[in-house]
Scaffold this motif. Sequence first.
Motif, mmCIF file in Angstrom:
data_model
loop_
_atom_site.group_PDB
_atom_site.id
_atom_site.type_symbol
_atom_site.label_atom_id
_atom_site.label_comp_id
_atom_site.label_asym_id
_atom_site.label_seq_id
_atom_site.Cartn_x
_atom_site.Cartn_y
_atom_site.Cartn_z
ATOM 1 N N PHE A 78 25.654 17.828 80.584
ATOM 2 C CA PHE A 78 26.579 18.548 79.702
ATOM 3 C C PHE A 78 25.870 18.924 78.400
ATOM 4 C CE2 PHE A 78 30.166 19.636 77.189
ATOM 5 C CZ PHE A 78 31.172 19.986 78.071
ATOM 6 N N TYR A 79 25.075 18.003 77.893
ATOM 7 C CA TYR A 79 24.339 18.297 76.654
ATOM 8 C C TYR A 79 23.374 19.458 76.860
ATOM 9 C CZ TYR A 79 21.176 17.757 72.716
ATOM 10 O OH TYR A 79 20.409 17.999 71.603
ATOM 11 N N ARG A 80 22.644 19.444 77.985
ATOM 12 C CA ARG A 80 21.674 20.511 78.230
ATOM 13 C C ARG A 80 22.354 21.867 78.412
ATOM 14 N NH1 ARG A 80 16.390 19.029 79.350
ATOM 15 N NH2 ARG A 80 16.120 21.261 79.027
ATOM 16 N N LEU A 81 23.545 21.874 78.983
ATOM 17 C CA LEU A 81 24.244 23.137 79.239
ATOM 18 C C LEU A 81 24.943 23.690 78.007
ATOM 19 C CD1 LEU A 81 25.866 22.453 82.747
ATOM 20 C CD2 LEU A 81 23.934 23.966 82.255
ATOM 21 N N PHE A 82 25.470 22.807 77.139
ATOM 22 C CA PHE A 82 26.362 23.266 76.080
ATOM 23 C C PHE A 82 25.824 23.121 74.663
ATOM 24 C CE2 PHE A 82 29.216 22.756 79.649
ATOM 25 C CZ PHE A 82 30.076 23.835 79.516
ATOM 26 N N ARG A 83 24.624 22.591 74.503
ATOM 27 C CA ARG A 83 24.102 22.425 73.142
ATOM 28 C C ARG A 83 23.905 23.760 72.435
ATOM 29 N NH1 ARG A 83 17.822 20.514 74.305
ATOM 30 N NH2 ARG A 83 17.334 22.156 75.830
ATOM 31 N N ILE A 84 23.713 24.839 73.220
ATOM 32 C CA ILE A 84 23.547 26.155 72.601
ATOM 33 C C ILE A 84 24.871 26.703 72.076
ATOM 34 C CG2 ILE A 84 21.538 26.738 74.010
ATOM 35 C CD1 ILE A 84 23.396 28.480 75.725
ATOM 36 N N VAL A 85 25.978 26.134 72.550
ATOM 37 C CA VAL A 85 27.306 26.601 72.109
ATOM 38 C C VAL A 85 27.651 25.991 70.752
ATOM 39 C CG1 VAL A 85 29.761 26.727 72.670
ATOM 40 C CG2 VAL A 85 28.052 26.872 74.496
ATOM 41 N N ASN A 86 27.608 24.665 70.683
ATOM 42 C CA ASN A 86 27.860 23.938 69.437
ATOM 43 C C ASN A 86 27.286 22.538 69.615
ATOM 44 O OD1 ASN A 86 29.195 22.180 67.471
ATOM 45 N ND2 ASN A 86 30.476 23.939 66.982
ATOM 46 N N ASN A 88 26.963 19.888 67.624
ATOM 47 C CA ASN A 88 27.736 18.734 67.152
ATOM 48 C C ASN A 88 28.876 18.400 68.109
ATOM 49 O OD1 ASN A 88 26.172 18.281 64.871
ATOM 50 N ND2 ASN A 88 27.386 19.661 63.598
ATOM 51 N N ALA A 89 29.595 19.417 68.577
ATOM 52 C CA ALA A 89 30.692 19.184 69.523
ATOM 53 C C ALA A 89 30.160 18.648 70.848
ATOM 54 C CB ALA A 89 31.482 20.473 69.751
ATOM 55 N N THR A 90 28.980 19.132 71.248
ATOM 56 C CA THR A 90 28.361 18.639 72.486
ATOM 57 C C THR A 90 27.984 17.170 72.359
ATOM 58 O OG1 THR A 90 27.467 20.851 72.891
ATOM 59 C CG2 THR A 90 26.540 19.050 74.172
ATOM 60 N N LEU A 91 27.471 16.779 71.205
ATOM 61 C CA LEU A 91 27.146 15.367 70.970
ATOM 62 C C LEU A 91 28.403 14.505 71.012
ATOM 63 C CD1 LEU A 91 24.420 15.611 68.178
ATOM 64 C CD2 LEU A 91 24.114 14.787 70.522
ATOM 65 N N LEU A 164 34.574 23.251 73.806
ATOM 66 C CA LEU A 164 33.272 23.880 74.055
ATOM 67 C C LEU A 164 33.361 24.940 75.147
ATOM 68 C CD1 LEU A 164 30.868 20.816 73.862
ATOM 69 C CD2 LEU A 164 30.711 22.895 72.478
ATOM 70 N N ILE A 165 34.055 24.611 76.217
ATOM 71 C CA ILE A 165 34.199 25.575 77.312
ATOM 72 C C ILE A 165 34.984 26.796 76.854
ATOM 73 C CG2 ILE A 165 35.282 25.923 79.576
ATOM 74 C CD1 ILE A 165 34.557 23.007 80.205
#
Length: 223
Positions: A78-86, A88-91, A164-165
Amino acid sequence: MQEIHTSPKKYARLGGILYLINIVLGFFAIAYVESKIMVGNDPAATANNIIAHNFLYRLGMAAHIIILLTNVPLALIFYRLFRIVNKNATLLVVFFTLVGTAIESANLLNQFEPLLLLKNGLPAGSFSQEQVHELVYTLLRLKTVGFHLSLVFYGFYGLSAGYLIFISAFLPKVIGIFLAIGGLCYITYSFASFLAPKFAASLVPYIQIPSRLAELSFCLWLL
């Protein structure tokens, strides 16, 4: 050390496979096995079910351990897929997942202890058979309380992941909405179980439907 780059599609498909394993084994360990073992307000029947279905009980614990193991790589994916979105929220998603997993892992001790009590018993004269059965039943109820506590963190995982999604450009927003609603249902049910257990019991199974649909739809999209 140079980082090995893997395409997002491969991460997503691996995540989908792990999520599917999580869902199937979760139904088996938490829903099916527990329904075969636990008898409401009947410690003796519950203890006898553990003895009669000993292998099934142990198999449920093994399945539950596998579920918890899949949560760790799922958090990384999930971190690898969504870190480009946000980032802090991914963390937040990662931390809520790992804390919930840690609580749920420690809570499995309450499920294992009845096997020791029923197999080896207690020192002679310390407890009667009825008291052993009561202790076993109390441990299983503590396991349920611990699971509800972990659901609070999984609920906030759902809210964070849903956000995030929803703001991402590569997933259907409806999946994010479903996950957020499912997260709210987890949180509502958990706190209701602490504050008003009878009311919480009346919410089942309806309050579980949104989270099940959300997780299944997210799993299918990843696959």
